[in-house]
Design a protein around this motif. Structure first.
Motif, PDB file in Angstrom:
ATOM      1  N   PRO A 248       0.846  -1.210   0.000  1.00 44.08           N
ATOM      2  CA  PRO A 248       0.000   0.000   0.000  1.00 44.08           C
ATOM      3  C   PRO A 248       0.874   1.250   0.000  1.00 44.08           C
ATOM      4  O   PRO A 248       1.993   1.206   0.526  1.00 44.08           O
ATOM      5  CB  PRO A 248      -0.781  -0.116   1.310  1.00 44.08           C
ATOM      6  CG  PRO A 248      -0.635  -1.529   1.753  1.00 44.08           C
ATOM      7  CD  PRO A 248       0.676  -2.013   1.205  1.00 44.08           C
ATOM      8  N   PRO A 249       0.359   2.340  -0.528  1.00 49.29           N
ATOM      9  CA  PRO A 249      -0.934   2.535  -1.178  1.00 49.29           C
ATOM     10  C   PRO A 249      -0.912   2.248  -2.676  1.00 49.29           C
ATOM     11  O   PRO A 249      -1.920   2.410  -3.343  1.00 49.29           O
ATOM     12  CB  PRO A 249      -1.204   4.017  -0.920  1.00 49.29           C
ATOM     13  CG  PRO A 249       0.153   4.644  -0.973  1.00 49.29           C
ATOM     14  CD  PRO A 249       1.097   3.626  -0.378  1.00 49.29           C
ATOM     15  N   TYR A 250       0.248   1.833  -3.189  1.00 49.23           N
ATOM     16  CA  TYR A 250       0.369   1.642  -4.635  1.00 49.23           C
ATOM     17  C   TYR A 250      -0.514   0.498  -5.126  1.00 49.23           C
ATOM     18  O   TYR A 250      -1.060   0.551  -6.231  1.00 49.23           O
ATOM     19  CB  TYR A 250       1.824   1.398  -5.015  1.00 49.23           C
ATOM     20  CG  TYR A 250       2.717   2.555  -4.662  1.00 49.23           C
ATOM     21  CD1 TYR A 250       2.744   3.697  -5.454  1.00 49.23           C
ATOM     22  CD2 TYR A 250       3.512   2.532  -3.518  1.00 49.23           C
ATOM     23  CE1 TYR A 250       3.548   4.773  -5.138  1.00 49.23           C
ATOM     24  CE2 TYR A 250       4.315   3.608  -3.185  1.00 49.23           C
ATOM     25  CZ  TYR A 250       4.329   4.728  -3.988  1.00 49.23           C
ATOM     26  OH  TYR A 250       5.113   5.795  -3.661  1.00 49.23           O
ATOM     27  N   ASN A 251      -0.653  -0.553  -4.301  1.00 50.48           N
ATOM     28  CA  ASN A 251      -1.446  -1.703  -4.735  1.00 50.48           C
ATOM     29  C   ASN A 251      -2.878  -1.305  -5.080  1.00 50.48           C
ATOM     30  O   ASN A 251      -3.367  -1.569  -6.175  1.00 50.48           O
ATOM     31  CB  ASN A 251      -1.419  -2.801  -3.673  1.00 50.48           C
ATOM     32  CG  ASN A 251      -1.865  -2.312  -2.302  1.00 50.48           C
ATOM     33  OD1 ASN A 251      -2.041  -1.114  -2.056  1.00 50.48           O
ATOM     34  ND2 ASN A 251      -2.069  -3.243  -1.380  1.00 50.48           N
ATOM     35  N   VAL A 252      -3.550  -0.646  -4.153  1.00 56.93           N
ATOM     36  CA  VAL A 252      -4.938  -0.256  -4.406  1.00 56.93           C
ATOM     37  C   VAL A 252      -5.019   0.959  -5.329  1.00 56.93           C
ATOM     38  O   VAL A 252      -5.953   1.077  -6.131  1.00 56.93           O
ATOM     39  CB  VAL A 252      -5.682   0.031  -3.080  1.00 56.93           C
ATOM     40  CG1 VAL A 252      -5.834  -1.256  -2.276  1.00 56.93           C
ATOM     41  CG2 VAL A 252      -4.982   1.099  -2.260  1.00 56.93           C
ATOM     42  N   GLY A 253      -4.045   1.859  -5.237  1.00 61.01           N
ATOM     43  CA  GLY A 253      -4.076   3.066  -6.053  1.00 61.01           C
ATOM     44  C   GLY A 253      -4.001   2.770  -7.535  1.00 61.01           C
ATOM     45  O   GLY A 253      -4.812   3.272  -8.332  1.00 61.01           O
ATOM     46  N   TYR A 254      -3.049   1.928  -7.950  1.00 65.47           N
ATOM     47  CA  TYR A 254      -2.906   1.606  -9.358  1.00 65.47           C
ATOM     48  C   TYR A 254      -4.066   0.739  -9.861  1.00 65.47           C
ATOM     49  O   TYR A 254      -4.561   0.925 -10.964  1.00 65.47           O
ATOM     50  CB  TYR A 254      -1.596   0.862  -9.607  1.00 65.47           C
ATOM     51  CG  TYR A 254      -0.359   1.666  -9.359  1.00 65.47           C
ATOM     52  CD1 TYR A 254      -0.304   3.017  -9.638  1.00 65.47           C
ATOM     53  CD2 TYR A 254       0.787   1.050  -8.849  1.00 65.47           C
ATOM     54  CE1 TYR A 254       0.847   3.747  -9.413  1.00 65.47           C
ATOM     55  CE2 TYR A 254       1.944   1.770  -8.627  1.00 65.47           C
ATOM     56  CZ  TYR A 254       1.977   3.124  -8.908  1.00 65.47           C
ATOM     57  OH  TYR A 254       3.128   3.839  -8.687  1.00 65.47           O
ATOM     58  N   THR A 255      -4.473  -0.234  -9.037  1.00 69.14           N
ATOM     59  CA  THR A 255      -5.539  -1.134  -9.478  1.00 69.14           C
ATOM     60  C   THR A 255      -6.847  -0.387  -9.665  1.00 69.14           C
ATOM     61  O   THR A 255      -7.563  -0.584 -10.662  1.00 69.14           O
ATOM     62  CB  THR A 255      -5.716  -2.286  -8.483  1.00 69.14           C
ATOM     63  OG1 THR A 255      -4.458  -2.880  -8.187  1.00 69.14           O
ATOM     64  CG2 THR A 255      -6.634  -3.352  -9.060  1.00 69.14           C
ATOM     65  N   PHE A 275     -18.256  -3.344  -8.440  1.00 67.15           N
ATOM     66  CA  PHE A 275     -16.817  -3.613  -8.394  1.00 67.15           C
ATOM     67  C   PHE A 275     -16.172  -3.177  -7.084  1.00 67.15           C
ATOM     68  O   PHE A 275     -15.225  -3.808  -6.614  1.00 67.15           O
ATOM     69  CB  PHE A 275     -16.121  -2.891  -9.557  1.00 67.15           C
ATOM     70  CG  PHE A 275     -15.190  -3.754 -10.341  1.00 67.15           C
ATOM     71  CD1 PHE A 275     -15.615  -4.370 -11.510  1.00 67.15           C
ATOM     72  CD2 PHE A 275     -13.883  -3.967  -9.930  1.00 67.15           C
ATOM     73  CE1 PHE A 275     -14.766  -5.163 -12.255  1.00 67.15           C
ATOM     74  CE2 PHE A 275     -13.020  -4.748 -10.665  1.00 67.15           C
ATOM     75  CZ  PHE A 275     -13.455  -5.362 -11.831  1.00 67.15           C
ATOM     76  N   PHE A 276     -16.683  -2.102  -6.495  1.00 70.83           N
ATOM     77  CA  PHE A 276     -16.063  -1.516  -5.307  1.00 70.83           C
ATOM     78  C   PHE A 276     -16.972  -1.685  -4.103  1.00 70.83           C
ATOM     79  O   PHE A 276     -18.188  -1.479  -4.175  1.00 70.83           O
ATOM     80  CB  PHE A 276     -15.775  -0.029  -5.531  1.00 70.83           C
ATOM     81  CG  PHE A 276     -14.799   0.238  -6.651  1.00 70.83           C
ATOM     82  CD1 PHE A 276     -13.436   0.111  -6.425  1.00 70.83           C
ATOM     83  CD2 PHE A 276     -15.247   0.593  -7.907  1.00 70.83           C
ATOM     84  CE1 PHE A 276     -12.527   0.348  -7.453  1.00 70.83           C
ATOM     85  CE2 PHE A 276     -14.359   0.828  -8.940  1.00 70.83           C
ATOM     86  CZ  PHE A 276     -12.991   0.709  -8.716  1.00 70.83           C
ATOM     87  N   GLU A 306      -8.730  -6.462  -0.820  1.00 69.88           N
ATOM     88  CA  GLU A 306      -9.886  -7.146  -0.229  1.00 69.88           C
ATOM     89  C   GLU A 306     -10.855  -6.166   0.415  1.00 69.88           C
ATOM     90  O   GLU A 306     -12.066  -6.409   0.439  1.00 69.88           O
ATOM     91  CB  GLU A 306      -9.413  -8.173   0.795  1.00 69.88           C
ATOM     92  CG  GLU A 306      -8.737  -9.396   0.221  1.00 69.88           C
ATOM     93  CD  GLU A 306      -7.330  -9.134  -0.297  1.00 69.88           C
ATOM     94  OE1 GLU A 306      -6.805  -9.956  -1.062  1.00 69.88           O
ATOM     95  OE2 GLU A 306      -6.739  -8.079   0.074  1.00 69.88           O
ATOM     96  N   GLU A 307     -10.344  -5.065   0.930  1.00 65.33           N
ATOM     97  CA  GLU A 307     -11.216  -4.037   1.496  1.00 65.33           C
ATOM     98  C   GLU A 307     -11.844  -3.161   0.410  1.00 65.33           C
ATOM     99  O   GLU A 307     -12.974  -2.684   0.570  1.00 65.33           O
ATOM    100  CB  GLU A 307     -10.422  -3.147   2.447  1.00 65.33           C
ATOM    101  CG  GLU A 307      -9.890  -3.822   3.686  1.00 65.33           C
ATOM    102  CD  GLU A 307      -8.969  -2.900   4.458  1.00 65.33           C
ATOM    103  OE1 GLU A 307      -9.447  -2.248   5.403  1.00 65.33           O
ATOM    104  OE2 GLU A 307      -7.765  -2.818   4.092  1.00 65.33           O
ATOM    105  N   HIS A 312     -16.963  -9.972  -6.363  1.00 70.33           N
ATOM    106  CA  HIS A 312     -17.070 -10.009  -7.822  1.00 70.33           C
ATOM    107  C   HIS A 312     -15.921  -9.253  -8.475  1.00 70.33           C
ATOM    108  O   HIS A 312     -15.317  -9.736  -9.447  1.00 70.33           O
ATOM    109  CB  HIS A 312     -18.406  -9.399  -8.258  1.00 70.33           C
ATOM    110  CG  HIS A 312     -18.468  -9.109  -9.730  1.00 70.33           C
ATOM    111  ND1 HIS A 312     -18.598 -10.093 -10.688  1.00 70.33           N
ATOM    112  CD2 HIS A 312     -18.398  -7.916 -10.411  1.00 70.33           C
ATOM    113  CE1 HIS A 312     -18.606  -9.537 -11.889  1.00 70.33           C
ATOM    114  NE2 HIS A 312     -18.493  -8.235 -11.756  1.00 70.33           N
ATOM    115  N   GLY A 313     -15.608  -8.051  -7.957  1.00 70.65           N
ATOM    116  CA  GLY A 313     -14.517  -7.270  -8.517  1.00 70.65           C
ATOM    117  C   GLY A 313     -13.195  -8.003  -8.439  1.00 70.65           C
ATOM    118  O   GLY A 313     -12.426  -8.042  -9.414  1.00 70.65           O
ATOM    119  N   LEU A 314     -12.914  -8.610  -7.296  1.00 73.30           N
ATOM    120  CA  LEU A 314     -11.671  -9.369  -7.146  1.00 73.30           C
ATOM    121  C   LEU A 314     -11.639 -10.556  -8.099  1.00 73.30           C
ATOM    122  O   LEU A 314     -10.591 -10.870  -8.679  1.00 73.30           O
ATOM    123  CB  LEU A 314     -11.519  -9.853  -5.708  1.00 73.30           C
ATOM    124  CG  LEU A 314     -11.044  -8.816  -4.693  1.00 73.30           C
ATOM    125  CD1 LEU A 314     -11.091  -9.399  -3.284  1.00 73.30           C
ATOM    126  CD2 LEU A 314      -9.621  -8.352  -5.012  1.00 73.30           C
TER     127      LEU A 314
END
Length: 402
Positions: A248-255, A275-276, A306-307, A312-314
């Motif tokens: 984090p925060p790159y993992n959620v930010g880029y995805t 999705f979110f 995961e948060e 479905h999005g995952l």
């Protein structure tokens, strides 16, 4: 990718210098598909002598040893096309050396990920955004750096990681730069040395392939040297982002950036709630509007996929299908079949873009080597530091190619 700069812009800034205000609203009628590369407006930015270039590069922590000339810089607004091949405008940076040479070799540099449109190269908010272009130009090249669609002065949201528009915007900036350079009694030579960092890595390979296929009557691909590119989003980058390799925060930010931008293009969902997860579904799309900042992103998004995403999005991210899979395949084909000499520049300690991306690309190029440029952390990031060491390595190689 460096979207986590803590800027404090509260509104959308579209002007660099007073005369750019008129340029920002000079858009072509929709539906036109001609005039690509035509110059809409030019805004002279800063003229720097060699010492001023060294100072600017030093402030950005870039190397200064190859500075030979002062430079003149221009913000160029030009005609191009969007993802649906409708006419639009985009902006970019042109930097010309004060070398006295009339005929100039050309370097095209594609920048890494930014959130706020004012952080694009032609907006020149800080030395980082312009440092690669200054590096190449002060060594004697003409340097161009596209802002991409939806960044800088361009209208609309940015289509993140869309290699088709990254290539078309880059090619059309080359065309516009040729016109601007001619107005300064300079000639841009045919061979283009193409490079880019992170997001700009696959933008560079996409431009390289476009040039090599003869998309322009004048420009040709001379050599290719992308830095730390995410070339294999489906097989390498997405699994790293959602699987815990990227922190984090790159993992959620880029995805999230990818999902929001590609939903606009490919219809990944009808409602964000698909999705979110709550409460992020109501907030996430507006983070990627070109106005918000990395600080906004960090304050809004959670630390794990995961948060952030629904089950479905995952599932879609883990096993892409349909339009999403097709778009990934298009992106991940940007390296295919390019014959020009190529070097893929990496830092094997990269914490955001695994080196396996470049191994994947090298296997698809006709003549390529993966070159470790070493670790030089910038703001604690080996990934960001590779933009510095990669620029130095690319310049040294381009000069050898002569």
């Amino acid at each position: 990718m460096r979207f986590l700069r803590y800027t404090t812009i509260l509104g959308l800034v579209l002007v660099v210098g007073a005369s750019s205000a008129a340029a920002a609203v000079a858009q072509p009628a929709r539906g036109e598909d001609d005039g690509r590369g035509d110059v809409v407006a030019v805004q002279p930015l800063r003229g720097l002598d060699a010492e001023a270039v060294r100072n600017t590069l030093a402030e950005a922590q870039f190397g200064t040893g190859d500075v030979r000339f002062g430079v003149d810089t221009y913000q160029v607004l030009y005609r191009t096309i969007d993802a649906r091949r409708q006419a639009t405008v985009a902006s970019g940076l042109l930097v010309l050396p004060r070398s006295g040479e009339r005929q100039l070799r050309v370097v095209s540099y594609a920048h890494g990920t930014e959130l706020n449109r004012t952080d694009a190269p032609s907006m020149w908010r800080d030395g980082w955004a312009v440092a690669p272009a200054l590096t190449y130009a002060s060594a004697g090249f003409a340097a161009v750096a596209p802002d991409y669609l939806g960044m800088g002065l361009g209208p609309g949201p940015h289509p993140f990681l869309n290699v088709t528009t990254e290539a078309s915007a880059s090619l059309d900036l080359l065309r516009a730069a040729r016109t601007v350079a001619a107005g300064q009694r300079r000639v841009l030579r045919r061979e283009v040395y193409v490079t880019g960092f992170s997001q700009g890595g696959s933008a560079a390979t996409a431009l390289g392939g476009t040039l090599e296929r003869g998309a322009d009557d004048w420009f040709r691909l001379g050599a290719l040297a992308p830095v730390a590119g995410a070339f294999d989003v489906r097989g390498v980058e997405l699994p790293a982002l959602i699987g815990g390799t990227v922190a984090p925060p790159y993992n959620v930010g880029y995805t999230a950036y990818l999902v929001v931008a590609w939903n606009r293009l490919h219809g990944l969902y009808q409602r964000p709630e698909e999705f979110f997860a709550a409460p992020y579904a109501a907030k996430v799309e507006r983070l990627y509007d070109g106005v918000h900042t990395g600080e906004d992103l960090v304050a809004t998004l959670p630390g794990t996929p995961e948060e952030l995403f629904t089950p479905h999005g995952l599932a879609v991210l883990r096993e892409p299908s349909g339009a999403f899979a097709a778009a990934l395949a298009e992106h991940d084909a940007s390296c295919d079949g390019i014959r020009a000499p190529a070097r893929l520049l990496v830092d094997r300690a990269d914490e955001q873009v695994p080196v396996a991306n470049s191994d994947y690309c090298a296997a698809r190029l006709r003549s390529a080597a993966v070159v470790d440029v070493g670790t030089h952390p910038y703001d604690g990031s080996a990934h960001l530091g590779s933009n510095i060491t990669g620029t130095t390595a690319a310049l040294a190689w381009f000069r050898q190619l002569g």
